[in-house]
Enzyme design. Structure first.
Site, short mmCIF file in Angstrom:
data_model
loop_
_atom_site.label_atom_id
_atom_site.label_comp_id
_atom_site.label_asym_id
_atom_site.label_seq_id
_atom_site.Cartn_x
_atom_site.Cartn_y
_atom_site.Cartn_z
N SER A 26 46.51 42.31 45.83
CA SER A 26 46.29 43.30 44.79
C SER A 26 45.07 42.90 43.94
O SER A 26 44.25 42.09 44.39
CB SER A 26 47.55 43.42 43.92
N ASN A 27 44.94 43.47 42.77
CA ASN A 27 43.84 43.12 41.87
C ASN A 27 44.33 43.17 40.43
O ASN A 27 45.49 43.49 40.18
CB ASN A 27 42.63 44.04 42.11
N HIS A 28 43.43 42.90 39.49
CA HIS A 28 43.85 42.73 38.10
C HIS A 28 43.90 44.02 37.29
O HIS A 28 44.06 43.96 36.08
CB HIS A 28 42.89 41.77 37.38
#
Ligand code: CTP
Length: 379
Positions: free
Chosen positions: A187-189
């Protein structure tokens, strides 16, 4: 009480009108202290004969909270024997009713009929929340909604028909999660804050908003219709379905660009050699769904860049066939993932560039929606 306080803190001039029943629960002095203004309750007293007319005329919106079952009955039958019901009849600004009562009273056929009639009369009636009711009464619909929810409705009632009113707006927010195995993901932030701020502000401006939410780190707004999409593939499917009806798409989500090519059906055990995970591209959602766009709709993308921001964002604007792109620079103080502020540059299809100062994401949302309204007016 908290509503009067919140509205006063937000800069509103709040005139409190108390019914006889209300005065049995709370003292008028408490409201005076909170709002800094006199509290009204007399309809026929000397010097008060015109109060209902003046109060109703001066108010930009009338909010009845809590609206009891008895009040709903009297209001929908045009009673005007106390100051509050008289104000309602004299008002030409939006009226918001916030019912709160026992669940059985709320579900009674007479109350259902009164609520339907109130809506027919043009009053905005907020559905009560479900949850624990008065002591010993268990749980059910009838609770007063949370302050944030009522404040959102008041905000919407106060808006005066901009270009977004009645338009259908699709906003994506947050990060997608791409499974490695049943317990792990890539995923990402992205926190979803920017997309949610846009969805809320557009809803307040009168748009009919659908928020397509990936994983977000903040609470989802209760006033907005939310569709969950946890992977990039799911987000594509949702957009394929919703895009043809959307007047505006704001693609603020951060869908993953890659996903594990062959996610494991079982948890990968840590014993043995560490696995290598082969990745494959996900769909570029803006591009793959481009054929589903409604004619004349306004399409807004975001660009997150670390270097050559303007040039890269312009390329994305063109390749993804956007009307507007919002450039964020990763790693800049007060900007990007998770922060409450953002510094963005807006680039438009016709070559304009607007450097927006560092400000709260909620304010960036307003700037962006102003530009979107201008584009809508030109369509
Ligand atoms: N986007 C998309 N589908 C993806 C990834 C991104 O539709 N799989 C959208 C984003 O929501 C954003 C825009 O495309 O509105 C640009 O996203 P960004 O991450 O800045 O660019 P990418 O297209 O992913 O390109 P790169 O990562 O190479 O910069």
């Amino acid at each position: 009480m908290w509503l009067a306080r919140l509205l006063t803190q937000a800069g509103a001039e709040v005139d409190v009108v108390m019914t006889r029943a209300a005065r049995e629960f709370v003292g008028a002095v408490t409201f005076e202290a909170v709002t800094g203004r006199p509290v009204h309750h007399e309809i026929f007293g000397a010097g008060h004969a015109l109060d209902h007319i003046t109060l109703a005329r001066e108010a930009h919106t009338l909010v009845v909270a809590p609206a009891t079952a008895d009040f709903l009955a009297r209001a929908t039958h045009g009673h005007a024997d106390d100051l509050l019901t008289a104000c309602l009849l004299a008002a030409d600004s939006p009226v918001l009713l916030v019912p709160a009562m026992n669940d059985r009273m709320w579900n009674h056929a007479q109350t259902r009929r009164n609520v339907a009639q109130a809506r027919e009369l043009g009053y905005r009636v907020i559905d009560p929340d479900e949850g624990p009711l008065a002591v010993g009464e268990g749980s059910g619909p009838g609770r007063m909604p949370e302050p944030d929810h009522i404040m959102a409705h008041i905000g919407r009632a106060l808006e005066r028909g901009g270009a977004l009113a009645g338009k259908s707006l699709l906003v994506t927010a947050g990060a997608t999660r791409e499974a490695i195995d049943p317990v792990r993901f890539i995923s990402n932030h992205s926190s979803g804050k920017m997309g949610i701020a846009i969805a809320r502000a557009a809803w307040r401006r009168g748009a009919d908003v659908t928020l397509v939410a990936g994983h977000v780190d903040v609470p989802l707004p209760s006033e907005i219709f939310v569709v969950h999409a946890s992977t990039a593939a799911e987000m594509t499917t949702v957009l394929e379905e919703k895009l043809p009806a959307a007047d505006v798409l704001v693609m603020a989500a951060a869908p993953a660009d890659f996903r594990p090519a062959a996610p494991d059906a079982q948890k990968i055990k840590k014993k043995g050699a560490a696995p290598s995970i082969a990745l494959e591209h996900t769909d570029d959602i803006l591009r793959t769904t481009a054929g589903r766009r409604k004619t004349g709709s306004v399409i807004v993308g975001f660009a997150l860049e670390t270097n050559d921001g303007v040039a890269n964002a312009r390329t994305k604007l063109k390749e993804k066939d956007l009307d507007l792109i919002v450039l964020n620079t990763a790693g800049e103080a007060g900007s990007g993932f998770g922060t409450d502020t953002n510094r963005v540059t807006l680039l438009s299809r016709d070559g304009e560039q607007e450097d927006v100062a560092l400000m709260a994401k909620t304010d960036v949302a307003e700037v962006l929606l102003d530009r979107i309204e201008t584009l809508l007016r030109g369509r």
